[in-house]
Scaffold this active site. Structure first.
Site, PDB file in Angstrom:
ATOM      1  N   HIS A  99     122.261  41.773  54.201  1.00 31.87           N
ATOM      2  CA  HIS A  99     122.088  40.397  54.667  1.00 31.87           C
ATOM      3  C   HIS A  99     123.221  40.027  55.595  1.00 31.87           C
ATOM      4  CE1 HIS A  99     124.158  40.434  50.775  1.00 31.87           C
ATOM      5  NE2 HIS A  99     124.865  39.389  51.196  1.00 31.87           N
ATOM      6  N   HIS A 101     125.342  36.975  57.084  1.00 33.46           N
ATOM      7  CA  HIS A 101     125.671  35.562  56.887  1.00 33.46           C
ATOM      8  C   HIS A 101     125.873  34.898  58.256  1.00 33.46           C
ATOM      9  CE1 HIS A 101     126.977  35.720  52.518  1.00 33.46           C
ATOM     10  NE2 HIS A 101     127.105  37.004  52.822  1.00 33.46           N
TER      11      HIS A 101
HETATM   12  P1  AMP Z   1     127.271  38.671  49.440  1.00 37.20           P
HETATM   13  O1  AMP Z   1     128.503  38.398  48.646  1.00 37.20           O
HETATM   14  O2  AMP Z   1     127.554  38.969  50.873  1.00 37.20           O
HETATM   15  O3  AMP Z   1     126.405  39.709  48.777  1.00 37.20           O
HETATM   16  O4  AMP Z   1     126.474  37.304  49.479  1.00 37.20           O
HETATM   17  C1  AMP Z   1     125.353  37.033  48.692  1.00 37.20           C
HETATM   18  C2  AMP Z   1     124.952  35.619  48.992  1.00 37.20           C
HETATM   19  O5  AMP Z   1     123.659  35.414  48.470  1.00 37.20           O
HETATM   20  C3  AMP Z   1     125.858  34.558  48.361  1.00 37.20           C
HETATM   21  O6  AMP Z   1     126.394  33.746  49.393  1.00 37.20           O
HETATM   22  C4  AMP Z   1     124.922  33.780  47.443  1.00 37.20           C
HETATM   23  O7  AMP Z   1     125.199  32.399  47.437  1.00 37.20           O
HETATM   24  C5  AMP Z   1     123.562  34.076  48.042  1.00 37.20           C
HETATM   25  N1  AMP Z   1     122.433  34.022  47.123  1.00 37.20           N
HETATM   26  C6  AMP Z   1     122.323  34.629  45.929  1.00 37.20           C
HETATM   27  N2  AMP Z   1     121.128  34.371  45.375  1.00 37.20           N
HETATM   28  C7  AMP Z   1     120.459  33.579  46.262  1.00 37.20           C
HETATM   29  C8  AMP Z   1     119.162  32.973  46.277  1.00 37.20           C
HETATM   30  N3  AMP Z   1     118.289  33.128  45.269  1.00 37.20           N
HETATM   31  N4  AMP Z   1     118.814  32.227  47.356  1.00 37.20           N
HETATM   32  C9  AMP Z   1     119.684  32.068  48.390  1.00 37.20           C
HETATM   33  N5  AMP Z   1     120.905  32.620  48.424  1.00 37.20           N
HETATM   34  C10 AMP Z   1     121.293  33.359  47.372  1.00 37.20           C
END
Ligand code: AMP
Length: 139
Positions: A99, A101
């Site tokens: 993903h 950001h």
């Molecule tokens: P990372 O640390 O780069 O893996 O970021 C994962 C991101 O996913 C975090 O910023 C979370 O807030 C976000 N996240 C986790 N679950 C969900 C969800 N169900 N919907 C939207 N964002 C999510």
């Protein structure tokens, strides 16, 4: 993948605030945003890390990131964005589905640049830069 939270979003099993969808990519608001408009852009197919993406899917993903960066900034009236990937668990990746950001940035938001990621920088001389560049080029 059945136990992947982002695959569940792609499959519509978990709700999301979707802001973009095409054949290969979807994007939705981060549920725990660092800033208003914090958006995650993901390939629909499950791949853990950026390195695992086939080249055509990487191109689709970054085409969507390119398109969305402007739209996110416009939507929340941001002056800039930090665009970043936590690529691997050691780098802070919590959800093992690639993903990107897109974090809108505002005057006085207290956020820092990517150069603030690591406090103690290695002391690298020019010979080492030459060696590392050659190693990356030939890898
Ligand atoms: P990372 O640390 O780069 O893996 O970021 C994962 C991101 O996913 C975090 O910023 C979370 O807030 C976000 N996240 C986790 N679950 C969900 C969800 N169900 N919907 C939207 N964002 C999510």
């Amino acid at each position: 993948m059945s136990d992947c939270i982002f695959c569940s979003i792609v499959d519509g099993e978990i709700p999301s605030h979707t802001v973009h969808e095409d054949d290969a990519v979807t994007a939705f608001l981060d549920a725990n945003p660092l800033a208003r408009g914090h958006t995650l852009v993901i390939p629909k197919a499950h791949h853990e890390r950026l390195n695992d993406l086939p080249a055509d899917l990487a191109a689709d993903l970054f085409a969507a990131v390119h398109d969305l960066t402007d739209r996110v900034e416009a939507a929340v009236d941001a002056e800039a964005t930090t665009v970043a990937v936590n690529n691997g668990e050691l780098a802070g990746q919590e959800v093992p589905h690639v993903h990107v950001h897109i974090v809108p940035r505002f005057e006085g938001d207290g956020g820092r640049p990517i150069h603030a990621l690591i406090e103690e920088r290695p002391d690298v001389d020019d010979d080492e830069l030459v060696d590392v560049a050659a190693a990356i080029e030939s890898a």
